[in-house]
Design a protein around this motif. Structure first.
Motif, short mmCIF file in Angstrom:
data_model
loop_
_atom_site.label_atom_id
_atom_site.label_comp_id
_atom_site.label_asym_id
_atom_site.label_seq_id
_atom_site.Cartn_x
_atom_site.Cartn_y
_atom_site.Cartn_z
N GLY A 21 92.93 102.95 18.07
CA GLY A 21 92.90 103.55 19.39
C GLY A 21 94.25 104.00 19.91
N THR A 22 94.21 104.56 21.14
CA THR A 22 95.40 105.04 21.84
C THR A 22 95.37 104.53 23.28
N PRO A 23 96.26 103.62 23.66
CA PRO A 23 97.28 102.96 22.84
C PRO A 23 96.64 102.01 21.83
N PRO A 24 97.37 101.66 20.76
CA PRO A 24 96.78 100.86 19.68
C PRO A 24 96.39 99.45 20.13
N GLN A 25 95.20 99.01 19.69
CA GLN A 25 94.74 97.65 19.90
C GLN A 25 94.69 96.94 18.55
N GLN A 26 95.31 95.77 18.46
CA GLN A 26 95.36 95.04 17.19
C GLN A 26 94.07 94.25 16.96
N ILE A 27 93.52 94.40 15.75
CA ILE A 27 92.28 93.72 15.36
C ILE A 27 92.43 93.29 13.91
N SER A 28 91.85 92.15 13.55
CA SER A 28 91.84 91.69 12.16
C SER A 28 90.45 91.93 11.58
N LEU A 29 90.40 92.59 10.41
CA LEU A 29 89.14 92.93 9.76
C LEU A 29 89.15 92.43 8.32
N GLN A 30 87.99 91.99 7.84
CA GLN A 30 87.87 91.48 6.48
C GLN A 30 87.79 92.63 5.48
N ILE A 31 88.52 92.50 4.37
CA ILE A 31 88.44 93.46 3.27
C ILE A 31 87.17 93.17 2.48
N ASP A 32 86.31 94.19 2.31
CA ASP A 32 85.00 93.97 1.68
C ASP A 32 84.69 95.07 0.68
N THR A 33 84.76 94.73 -0.61
CA THR A 33 84.42 95.70 -1.65
C THR A 33 82.92 95.81 -1.87
N GLY A 34 82.13 95.00 -1.15
CA GLY A 34 80.69 95.02 -1.32
C GLY A 34 79.95 95.87 -0.31
N SER A 35 80.66 96.53 0.60
CA SER A 35 80.03 97.42 1.58
C SER A 35 80.92 98.63 1.78
N THR A 36 80.52 99.55 2.68
CA THR A 36 81.28 100.80 2.83
C THR A 36 81.74 101.08 4.25
N ASP A 37 80.98 100.69 5.25
CA ASP A 37 81.37 100.99 6.63
C ASP A 37 82.60 100.20 7.05
N VAL A 38 83.47 100.86 7.81
CA VAL A 38 84.47 100.14 8.60
C VAL A 38 83.83 99.88 9.96
#
Length: 380
Positions: A21-38
């Motif tokens: 976003g603008t301004p940037p909002q920090q978020i932690s997301l899990q890396i997942d090779t088993g799915s496609t959507d962010v």
């Protein structure tokens, strides 16, 4: 694009800290090779706890709703999430992806969102029949916006005790593995209409054994998905039973019981003990998994569940992170992937594996070029 990953040992997830976003909002997301959507959790999601934080689209000047209520996703562990599709700027590893389409979850049974890194055909919009909403994945956008040269990335999880791992989009790090990368073809899926397509990051598992002694026949082959979004390895019953027998384990996985496989913790004192997974047959690779990566102290996960009587002879009770599954989909999760440096090439439908160089403190990044038709032959 290189991004450090936080090993959230309490949940078994590897998380990337991104800004949206603008301004940037920090978020932690899990890396997942088993799915496609962010996808991300909305700040208004009805959850007691958000491990990675939530996103407030009303506070972003660059956020736009693409399709209200159209984002729906479900996962192998029974979790589900739904909400809107939005676009917004997404920063990872210092690189900005402009106008990335993502899911924004208003309802979810998961405490954090995901960065899905699989094939486009696994987007929630396609799975749920909304083909008019098919969109470029995060890997597609990185290439089209000139941030990387090809649709490929590499994943280094390091060992279970390590607090961090790393992911490199568009390249690999030759200091993070031993020996040579071995290329394996990704196996296509036969669809209901009889055609084939690449749908999952899956390869041929061709042997399983203990202490370098395989107990599968020479002709054995099973298709397994390499899924960084799964902690455990979910494998055919006979293979797990072979490992359980080799370590004198106790199978307590019945639904009315604890759901775990127990072993004596003394297996951790045997530094030479390994469970071995072969991929790609005679010309492939065998990854040797030390006990420290697939055996965990039972008290960490047992909660208020009761230990079976058969474990009374154990000095200390531990859990085995391999599990039976009655599904026809077999998963190789982080318990195994930590011991394998993996390069995923969605452009050429290849995965390369090599033994992990645990606790590596040096780096030598090799960028992929646009014209490459396979993963570069790199020796560590």
């Amino acid at each position: 694009i290189s991004e450090s990953l936080f090993n959230n040992q309490s949940s078994g997830a590897y998380l990337a800290q991104v800004s949206v976003g603008t301004p940037p909002q920090q978020i932690s997301l899990q890396i997942d090779t088993g799915s496609t959507d962010v996808w991300m959790l909305s700040v208004s999601t009805d959850l007691c706890q958000m491990t990675g934080g939530g996103f407030d689209e009303t506070a972003s000047l660059s956020s736009n709703v693409v399709a209200q209520g159209a984002f729906v996703a479900s996962f192998g562990g029974g979790e589900s999430t739904n909400g809107d599709y939005i676009t917004d700027d997404f920063i990872i590893g210092g690189a900005t992806i402009k106008g990335l389409q993502m899911g924004l979850a208003n309802t979810s049974s998961m405490a954090y969102g995901l960065i899905g890194l699989g094939y486009d055909v696994n987007e929630g919009s396609i799975i749920n029949g909304k083909t008019s909403l098919v969109y470029p994945s995060i890997i597609d956008e990185m290439v089209s916006q000139g941030l990387i040269n090809t649709r490929a990335y590499s994943l280094y999880l390091d060992n279970l005790a390590a607090t961090t791992g790393s992911i490199i989009f568009g390249g690999l790090d030759s200091e993070k593995f031993h020996g040579n990368l071995v290329q394996l073809p990704i196996i296509s899926t036969t669809l209901a209409n009889g055609t084939t397509a690449f749908t999952q990051l899956q390869v041929a598992m061709t042997s399983v054994g203990v202490d370098s002694q395989s107990f599968t026949p020479a002709t054995y082959q099973a298709t397994v998905v390499l899924d960084s979004g799964t902690t455990l390895a979910l494998l055919p019953n006979d293979l797990v039973a072979g490992v359980v027998a080799a370590v004198n384990g106790v199978d307590d996985t019945q639904p009315e019981n604890s759901g775990f496989i127990f072993v004596d913790c003394n297996v951790l004192s045997n530094s030479s003990f390994t469970v071995d997974f072969g991929f790609g047959g005679a010309n492939g690779i065998v990854i040797h998994i030390p006990a420290s990566e697939i055996v965990a102290t039972a008290t960490t996960y047992l909660g208020d569940k009761t230990l079976p009587v058969a474990t009374s002879s154990f000095g200390e009770v531990c859990l085995l992170t391999l599990h039976f599954t009655n599904s026809t989909t077999y998963l190789i999760g982080d318990a195994i992937l930590r011991s394998a440096y993996a390069v995923y090439d969605l452009q050429n439908n290849l995965i390369s594996l090599a033994p992990t160089n645990f606790n590596s403190t040096t780096s030598n990044i090799v960028n992929f070029t646009t014209s490459e038709t396979s993963i570069p032959t790199v020796t560590s």
